[in-house]
Design an enzyme around this catalytic site. Structure first.
Site, PDB file in Angstrom:
ATOM      1  N   GLU A 168      13.898   2.198  13.798  1.00 58.82           N
ATOM      2  CA  GLU A 168      13.415   3.298  12.956  1.00 58.82           C
ATOM      3  C   GLU A 168      13.242   4.562  13.808  1.00 58.82           C
ATOM      4  O   GLU A 168      13.183   5.668  13.298  1.00 58.82           O
ATOM      5  CB  GLU A 168      12.086   2.892  12.299  1.00 58.82           C
ATOM      6  N   ASN A 173       0.799  -1.232   0.000  1.00 58.18           N
ATOM      7  CA  ASN A 173       0.000   0.000   0.000  1.00 58.18           C
ATOM      8  C   ASN A 173       0.833   1.284   0.000  1.00 58.18           C
ATOM      9  O   ASN A 173       0.280   2.372  -0.132  1.00 58.18           O
ATOM     10  CB  ASN A 173      -0.981   0.009   1.181  1.00 58.18           C
ATOM     11  N   PRO A 180      -2.204  -8.245   6.128  1.00 62.47           N
ATOM     12  CA  PRO A 180      -3.555  -8.775   5.903  1.00 62.47           C
ATOM     13  C   PRO A 180      -4.541  -8.018   6.796  1.00 62.47           C
ATOM     14  O   PRO A 180      -4.257  -7.788   7.973  1.00 62.47           O
ATOM     15  CB  PRO A 180      -3.445 -10.248   6.331  1.00 62.47           C
ATOM     16  N   LYS A 181      -5.651  -7.588   6.197  1.00 60.45           N
ATOM     17  CA  LYS A 181      -6.586  -6.726   6.930  1.00 60.45           C
ATOM     18  C   LYS A 181      -7.969  -7.341   7.025  1.00 60.45           C
ATOM     19  O   LYS A 181      -8.428  -7.990   6.092  1.00 60.45           O
ATOM     20  CB  LYS A 181      -6.693  -5.362   6.229  1.00 60.45           C
ATOM     21  N   ASP A 209       8.496   2.418   0.142  1.00 56.86           N
ATOM     22  CA  ASP A 209       7.148   2.804  -0.305  1.00 56.86           C
ATOM     23  C   ASP A 209       7.325   3.725  -1.505  1.00 56.86           C
ATOM     24  O   ASP A 209       7.365   4.950  -1.340  1.00 56.86           O
ATOM     25  CB  ASP A 209       6.451   3.595   0.812  1.00 56.86           C
TER      26      ASP A 209
END
Ligand code: 6MZ
Length: 349
Positions: free
Chosen positions: A214, A17, A99-100, A290
């Protein structure tokens, strides 16, 4: 640099995404605007790609998920992302996605992943191999790409939800799922919440990659390294003891230059840890993270490394090729990748 475009490349850190074409995102956003689901200002925010803090990036992902999380769209963006990577001569892609579940549209984690697989099956522009019994088509002139999947656990999830993702990954090994990623806003969630699921995954021979360091979080970084993941992503806020551990365990690092600079996890490219890791020959691999959100491409990331760290053509090719060892692919696929790189190598000596 044309040679960077033609060079075979491996992408190991790409979030589905985060890697949507601008044109697709705009098209989808317009439909939602017409239905009154989103505000114009929200959509403009998606389109504007200025500097974003890490926190803003995660707000943006929530918005992207509103726009993309239905089965049909998941299928479409999967197809497009793979095609886009193949068109830049990525020959092996490990694509990761979370996975959603969304009860209001009848989406379960499984049906979400089925939509991803449907996307892989629907690709016709390029030849895709995403599970090992498949043969790559030998048609000349077409791009060929191996694709493997990593299921991401979002740091907002509970232990049970993380475990559900791991079990799903185990059930989907026959369709190219090779491992688990831990990602999401690094300021959210505790390592101890995810550890049981990650340990279960590891015990069942799934590969593990962790977003690690991060943000500054010394205890978590040490705990993650002690877990001995198969790779880590980012490693921006490592201290001496973390580097020592990482290097002694030889854990490969997924390097995402633009992402680190744009989110200000690294203050400037000249102080990026790429330089030191590269100098000491620590395994590392250049990735996009991304490409949609950070307006980049894998070619662009390689160009940035070439310009910033003075890499020559031959060194860049060796670096790209060395990524084979860091993949979670089966031995036969690694073998095939070596052949692909070897046949391209005369161009890069
Ligand atoms: C941490 C990130 C990330 O899974 O919905 N994600 N997690 N750090 C990053 N660096 C900027 N970039 C992306 O793809 C989007 C999701 O991937 C994770 C976040 O959880 C984000 O919601 P999927 O396909």
């Amino acid at each position: 640099m044309e040679w960077i475009h033609t060079m075979p490349k491996i992408e190991l850190h790409a979030h589905l995404n985060g890697s949507i074409r601008d044109s697709t995102l705009l098209e989808l956003a317009r439909v939602l605007l017409e239905k009154g689901v989103t505000e114009l200002t929200d959509v403009e925010d998606v389109i504007q790609k200025n500097d974003r803090s890490l926190d803003e990036v995660f707000k943006l992902f929530d918005l992207i998920h509103v726009i993309t999380t239905d089965h049909q769209t998941v299928t479409r963006i999967t197809r497009e992302v793979v095609e886009d990577f193949a068109l830049e001569n990525v020959v092996y892609l490990e694509l990761r996605t979370t996975p959603k579940r969304n009860d209001s549209i009848g989406m379960s984690k499984r049906s979400y992943m089925e939509a991803v697989i449907k996307g892989l099956r629907s690709i016709s522009e390029v030849d895709v191999e995403f599970f090992n019994s498949q043969q790559l088509n030998k048609l000349c002139g077409r791009k060929k790409i191996y694709v493997r999947l990593l299921l991401s656990i979002d740091r907002r999830e509970t232990t049970e939800s993380a475990m559900e993702t791991v079990k799903l990954a185990l059930e989907m090994r026959n369709v190219g799922v090779v491992g688990i990623d831990l990602s999401g806003n690094p300021l959210v969630g505790e390592w101890s919440t995810f550890l049981p699921a990650l340990q279960f995954a590891k015990d069942n021979d799934l590969y593990i990659t962790l977003h690690c360091g991060e943000v500054p979080n010394p205890e978590e970084i040490q705990a993650m390294l002690d877990f001995k993941p198969h790779r880590v992503g980012h490693a921006c806020f490592f201290k001496d003891q973390d580097w020592e551990k990482l290097k002694s365990f030889r854990i490969p690092v997924e390097i995402c230059l633009s992402s680190n600079i744009i989110t200000k996890s690294i203050s400037s490219i000249d102080v990026h840890h790429f330089a030191d890791l590269y100098k000491v020959k620590h395994p590392l691999i250049i990735c996009t993270d991304d490409f949609g959100v950070f307006s980049t491409t894998l070619c662009n990331e390689y160009s940035l490394a070439v310009r910033s760290f003075g890499l020559g053509k031959r060194e860049t090719f060796s670096l790209a090729k060395s990524g084979i060892d860091a993949t979670f692919a089966e031995d036969e696929v690694k073998q095939q990748l070596r052949l692909i790189f070897d046949s391209a190598s005369p161009e890069y000596v």
